[in-house]
Design a protein around this motif. Structure first.
Motif, PDB file in Angstrom:
ATOM      1  N   PHE A 274       5.286  -4.729  -4.340  1.00 24.40           N
ATOM      2  CA  PHE A 274       4.094  -4.138  -3.734  1.00 24.40           C
ATOM      3  C   PHE A 274       3.755  -4.939  -2.484  1.00 24.40           C
ATOM      4  O   PHE A 274       3.806  -6.170  -2.487  1.00 24.40           O
ATOM      5  CB  PHE A 274       2.919  -4.188  -4.715  1.00 24.40           C
ATOM      6  N   ILE A 275       3.407  -4.230  -1.422  1.00 26.01           N
ATOM      7  CA  ILE A 275       3.014  -4.881  -0.174  1.00 26.01           C
ATOM      8  C   ILE A 275       1.618  -4.378   0.197  1.00 26.01           C
ATOM      9  O   ILE A 275       1.408  -3.160   0.295  1.00 26.01           O
ATOM     10  CB  ILE A 275       4.003  -4.548   0.972  1.00 26.01           C
ATOM     11  N   ALA A 276       0.678  -5.298   0.363  1.00 27.87           N
ATOM     12  CA  ALA A 276      -0.633  -4.907   0.893  1.00 27.87           C
ATOM     13  C   ALA A 276      -0.413  -4.549   2.353  1.00 27.87           C
ATOM     14  O   ALA A 276       0.063  -5.371   3.140  1.00 27.87           O
ATOM     15  CB  ALA A 276      -1.617  -6.064   0.755  1.00 27.87           C
ATOM     16  N   SER A 277      -0.714  -3.296   2.736  1.00 19.79           N
ATOM     17  CA  SER A 277      -0.348  -2.811   4.076  1.00 19.79           C
ATOM     18  C   SER A 277      -1.139  -3.512   5.172  1.00 19.79           C
ATOM     19  O   SER A 277      -0.724  -3.543   6.322  1.00 19.79           O
ATOM     20  CB  SER A 277      -0.571  -1.305   4.171  1.00 19.79           C
ATOM     21  N   GLY A 278      -2.306  -4.044   4.835  1.00 19.04           N
ATOM     22  CA  GLY A 278      -3.163  -4.658   5.843  1.00 19.04           C
ATOM     23  C   GLY A 278      -4.035  -3.653   6.568  1.00 19.04           C
ATOM     24  O   GLY A 278      -4.839  -4.023   7.417  1.00 19.04           O
ATOM     25  N   VAL A 279      -3.853  -2.357   6.245  1.00 21.28           N
ATOM     26  CA  VAL A 279      -4.696  -1.328   6.860  1.00 21.28           C
ATOM     27  C   VAL A 279      -5.423  -0.609   5.742  1.00 21.28           C
ATOM     28  O   VAL A 279      -4.789   0.011   4.891  1.00 21.28           O
ATOM     29  CB  VAL A 279      -3.859  -0.290   7.639  1.00 21.28           C
ATOM     30  N   SER A 280      -6.731  -0.721   5.705  1.00 21.36           N
ATOM     31  CA  SER A 280      -7.444   0.058   4.698  1.00 21.36           C
ATOM     32  C   SER A 280      -8.540   0.879   5.342  1.00 21.36           C
ATOM     33  O   SER A 280      -9.213   0.449   6.281  1.00 21.36           O
ATOM     34  CB  SER A 280      -7.973  -0.825   3.570  1.00 21.36           C
ATOM     35  N   LEU A 281      -8.638   2.101   4.842  1.00 22.63           N
ATOM     36  CA  LEU A 281      -9.616   3.060   5.344  1.00 22.63           C
ATOM     37  C   LEU A 281     -10.631   3.299   4.236  1.00 22.63           C
ATOM     38  O   LEU A 281     -10.259   3.490   3.081  1.00 22.63           O
ATOM     39  CB  LEU A 281      -8.910   4.375   5.688  1.00 22.63           C
TER      40      LEU A 281
ATOM     41  N   ILE B  13     -12.205   1.387   9.260  1.00 20.02           N
ATOM     42  CA  ILE B  13     -10.839   0.877   9.168  1.00 20.02           C
ATOM     43  C   ILE B  13     -10.902  -0.650   9.180  1.00 20.02           C
ATOM     44  O   ILE B  13     -11.656  -1.238   9.959  1.00 20.02           O
ATOM     45  CB  ILE B  13      -9.947   1.446  10.304  1.00 20.02           C
ATOM     46  N   GLU B  14     -10.190  -1.261   8.263  1.00 22.11           N
ATOM     47  CA  GLU B  14     -10.072  -2.727   8.240  1.00 22.11           C
ATOM     48  C   GLU B  14      -8.613  -3.068   8.474  1.00 22.11           C
ATOM     49  O   GLU B  14      -7.730  -2.493   7.831  1.00 22.11           O
ATOM     50  CB  GLU B  14     -10.506  -3.283   6.882  1.00 22.11           C
ATOM     51  N   ILE B  15      -8.371  -4.010   9.381  1.00 20.30           N
ATOM     52  CA  ILE B  15      -6.998  -4.330   9.776  1.00 20.30           C
ATOM     53  C   ILE B  15      -6.717  -5.813   9.570  1.00 20.30           C
ATOM     54  O   ILE B  15      -7.486  -6.674  10.011  1.00 20.30           O
ATOM     55  CB  ILE B  15      -6.754  -3.935  11.250  1.00 20.30           C
ATOM     56  N   ALA B  16      -5.632  -6.113   8.893  1.00 22.06           N
ATOM     57  CA  ALA B  16      -5.155  -7.482   8.705  1.00 22.06           C
ATOM     58  C   ALA B  16      -3.638  -7.445   8.733  1.00 22.06           C
ATOM     59  O   ALA B  16      -3.041  -6.368   8.816  1.00 22.06           O
ATOM     60  CB  ALA B  16      -5.650  -8.029   7.363  1.00 22.06           C
TER      61      ALA B  16
ATOM     62  N   ALA C 295       7.689   4.752   5.147  1.00 22.59           N
ATOM     63  CA  ALA C 295       6.340   5.138   4.718  1.00 22.59           C
ATOM     64  C   ALA C 295       5.362   4.623   5.764  1.00 22.59           C
ATOM     65  O   ALA C 295       5.639   3.642   6.456  1.00 22.59           O
ATOM     66  CB  ALA C 295       6.019   4.545   3.348  1.00 22.59           C
ATOM     67  N   VAL C 296       4.217   5.287   5.864  1.00 20.30           N
ATOM     68  CA  VAL C 296       3.241   4.952   6.902  1.00 20.30           C
ATOM     69  C   VAL C 296       1.884   4.715   6.250  1.00 20.30           C
ATOM     70  O   VAL C 296       1.485   5.432   5.332  1.00 20.30           O
ATOM     71  CB  VAL C 296       3.131   6.101   7.928  1.00 20.30           C
ATOM     72  N   ALA C 297       1.189   3.696   6.754  1.00 22.89           N
ATOM     73  CA  ALA C 297      -0.198   3.470   6.356  1.00 22.89           C
ATOM     74  C   ALA C 297      -1.038   3.524   7.627  1.00 22.89           C
ATOM     75  O   ALA C 297      -0.564   3.188   8.702  1.00 22.89           O
ATOM     76  CB  ALA C 297      -0.361   2.106   5.686  1.00 22.89           C
ATOM     77  N   GLY C 298      -2.299   3.946   7.511  1.00 19.52           N
ATOM     78  CA  GLY C 298      -3.170   3.889   8.667  1.00 19.52           C
ATOM     79  C   GLY C 298      -3.879   5.175   8.958  1.00 19.52           C
ATOM     80  O   GLY C 298      -3.862   6.115   8.165  1.00 19.52           O
ATOM     81  N   GLY C 299      -4.513   5.194  10.119  1.00 17.37           N
ATOM     82  CA  GLY C 299      -5.308   6.332  10.519  1.00 17.37           C
ATOM     83  C   GLY C 299      -6.318   5.863  11.554  1.00 17.37           C
ATOM     84  O   GLY C 299      -6.103   4.870  12.238  1.00 17.37           O
ATOM     85  N   THR C 300      -7.395   6.611  11.655  1.00 21.03           N
ATOM     86  CA  THR C 300      -8.436   6.291  12.628  1.00 21.03           C
ATOM     87  C   THR C 300      -9.725   5.961  11.887  1.00 21.03           C
ATOM     88  O   THR C 300     -10.107   6.640  10.951  1.00 21.03           O
ATOM     89  CB  THR C 300      -8.666   7.483  13.570  1.00 21.03           C
ATOM     90  N   GLY C 301     -10.373   4.894  12.330  1.00 24.37           N
ATOM     91  CA  GLY C 301     -11.643   4.532  11.706  1.00 24.37           C
ATOM     92  C   GLY C 301     -12.485   3.714  12.652  1.00 24.37           C
ATOM     93  O   GLY C 301     -12.071   3.393  13.769  1.00 24.37           O
ATOM     94  N   VAL C 302     -13.646   3.394  12.161  1.00 26.53           N
ATOM     95  CA  VAL C 302     -14.593   2.602  12.927  1.00 26.53           C
ATOM     96  C   VAL C 302     -14.477   1.152  12.481  1.00 26.53           C
ATOM     97  O   VAL C 302     -14.428   0.867  11.290  1.00 26.53           O
ATOM     98  CB  VAL C 302     -16.031   3.109  12.697  1.00 26.53           C
ATOM     99  N   VAL C 303     -14.374   0.251  13.457  1.00 24.43           N
ATOM    100  CA  VAL C 303     -14.358  -1.171  13.132  1.00 24.43           C
ATOM    101  C   VAL C 303     -15.786  -1.669  13.221  1.00 24.43           C
ATOM    102  O   VAL C 303     -16.437  -1.527  14.253  1.00 24.43           O
ATOM    103  CB  VAL C 303     -13.459  -1.952  14.120  1.00 24.43           C
ATOM    104  N   GLU C 304     -16.306  -2.184  12.126  1.00 29.04           N
ATOM    105  CA  GLU C 304     -17.722  -2.591  12.111  1.00 29.04           C
ATOM    106  C   GLU C 304     -17.877  -4.039  12.553  1.00 29.04           C
ATOM    107  O   GLU C 304     -16.960  -4.808  12.482  1.00 29.04           O
ATOM    108  CB  GLU C 304     -18.284  -2.400  10.710  1.00 29.04           C
TER     109      GLU C 304
END
Ligand code: ZN
Length: 410
Positions: free
Chosen positions: A91-98, A107-110, A401-410
């Motif tokens: 399992f790999i934590a993608s680092g992108v969570s929506l 969107i949170e990015i790591a 496989a793809v992770a991600g999308g568009t979101g607001v960075v707070e």
């Protein structure tokens, strides 16, 4: 047709809401960010490469035990790397969570990061996420491991075993308090081979039967859309819908005018309209409406199919690559190929299913395609199927496989 129109207006509404949310956030001074992170499994080397689509110099490498088929699960928070030939799942934590907040998403990015716990077991194969659960079938073990997606998205691998009567190439679908599992034949089989599937059945989470067997010979392929779950069978497509407290199974036979002897074994579910796209034999696709007539419409391809995907942003569209190296846009509303473009050299479908051949995934307005012989990921625009660019990837890039999308960075 009414359903399709209402589906389309739902999409229009969503777009309007997204636009309104975007505007609201612009006013609030918050930043909207789009990030697609692509994960590529090598055909030979025990390795997964992660890279950011728009900035591929941002790149990470993860070791596995063997060749990995990749699944983007838990809303893209986790990449599951199932290694069927090497009895392991990483399992790999993608680092992108929506995170969906109704009128907008954050969107949170790591950096992506390997989750330390791996699952070992005999021949892990089909992986299915549903209802906040992830089911991994261990074909040669005669069980599935069921994981909680939320726990997994926080790096915790908490597996609960679902036992099956016989080891088989199967699938388990977690549905609330029940499990729907493929069921294998009771007939004895030769050592080293697995018995054929004969149907699907409802079970309690401990493996006790909780319903009758629904016939689905050779069951292979499963997908969700709207209120429906479907399985591919030799006889047709088995549909499952929850009516009252128990699922109701119904077989939709292949229409009489479909080529005889050909079946559906891979299915994809459309997210915004209740509709499925499946294969039908090697050179056919089938558009499936589980509720309305006609239930199945067939599309004949000019060559054998290599891989196909659905476009989540445009629910009427799917894309299929054929062995001559041509990508086709399928319009599911009228069951037609509406555009085609040459995107790679040819990849013959003669020979083993697992020879290195391209695989497709979606990333917003792009189709991302591995091209193992060229050592590339190709970026193709959904609008006109032109090539937007290529990304070199070491070795033979294969599963994707793809992770991600568009979101607001707070
Ligand atoms: Zn399979």
């Amino acid at each position: 047709m009414l359903r399709h129109l209402s589906g389309a207006s739902v999409i229009a509404l969503c777009l309007a809401t997204a636009a309104a949310a975007q505007e609201a956030h612009d006013h609030a001074g918050e930043e909207s960010v789009t990030l697609y992170r692509v994960f590529v499994g090598d055909h030979e080397a025990p390795r997964v490469t992660a890279l950011d689509l728009a900035d591929p110099a941002n790149r990470w490498t993860f070791g596995t035990k063997g060749q990995a088929k990749l699944y983007s699960e838990a809303d893209g928070a986790v990449i599951v790397a199932a290694q069927s030939f090497d009895d392991q799942v990483n399992f790999i934590a993608s680092g992108v969570s929506l995170h969906d907040h109704g009128e907008h998403q954050d969107i949170e990015i790591a950096d992506p990061e390997a989750i330390a716990v791996v699952l070992e077991g005999p021949r892990p194969f089909h992986v299915l996420g549903h209802d906040g659960k992830l089911a991994i079938n261990f074909d040669a073990g005669g069980y599935a491991e069921i994981l909680d997606e939320h726990a997994l998205s926080e790096g915790r691998v908490e597996a609960v075993r679902f036992p099956q009567a016989h080891a088989h190439h199967g699938v388990v679908v977690p549905m609330g308090d029940i499990r729907i599992s493929s069921v294998a034949s009771e007939e004895p089989v030769e050592a080293g081979t697995l018995p054929p599937r004969v149907g699907a059945q409802v079970f309690a989470p401990d493996g006790e039967p909780a319903g009758e067997l629904a016939t689905c010979s050779g069951l292979h392929g499963e997908a969700f859309s709207g209120a429906y779950l479907v399985f591919g069978c030799d006889e047709g497509v088995l549909t499952v819908i929850e009516e009252g407290d128990a699922p109701v199974f119904r077989m939709l036979p292949y229409p009489a005018d479909f080529p005889k002897g050909e079946t559906t074994g891979t299915l994809l579910g459309v997210s915004a309209v209740q509709m499925f796209l499946g294969n039908h034999g090697k050179t056919g696709l089938v558009v499936i409406d589980p509720a309305g007539e006609p239930h199945m419409r067939r599309i004949e391809l000019p060559f054998r199919r290599v891989d196909f995907v659905l476009d989540p942003a445009r629910p009427a569209h799917g894309y299929v690559l054929t062995e001559d190296g041509t990508l086709h846009r399928v319009n599911m509303l009228n069951a037609e190929i509406e555009a085609s473009a040459r995107v790679t050299e040819h990849y013959s479908m003669d020979g083993d299913w697992n020879l290195p051949r391209p695989r497709l995934a979606m990333a917003g307005d792009e189709i991302v395609m591995t091209d193992p012989n060229a050592g590339l990921v190709r970026r193709i625009a959904t609008a006109d199927m032109s090539e937007l660019g290529t990304i070199p990837v070491e070795g033979k890039p294969y599963n994707i496989a793809v992770a991600g999308g568009t979101g607001v960075v707070e």
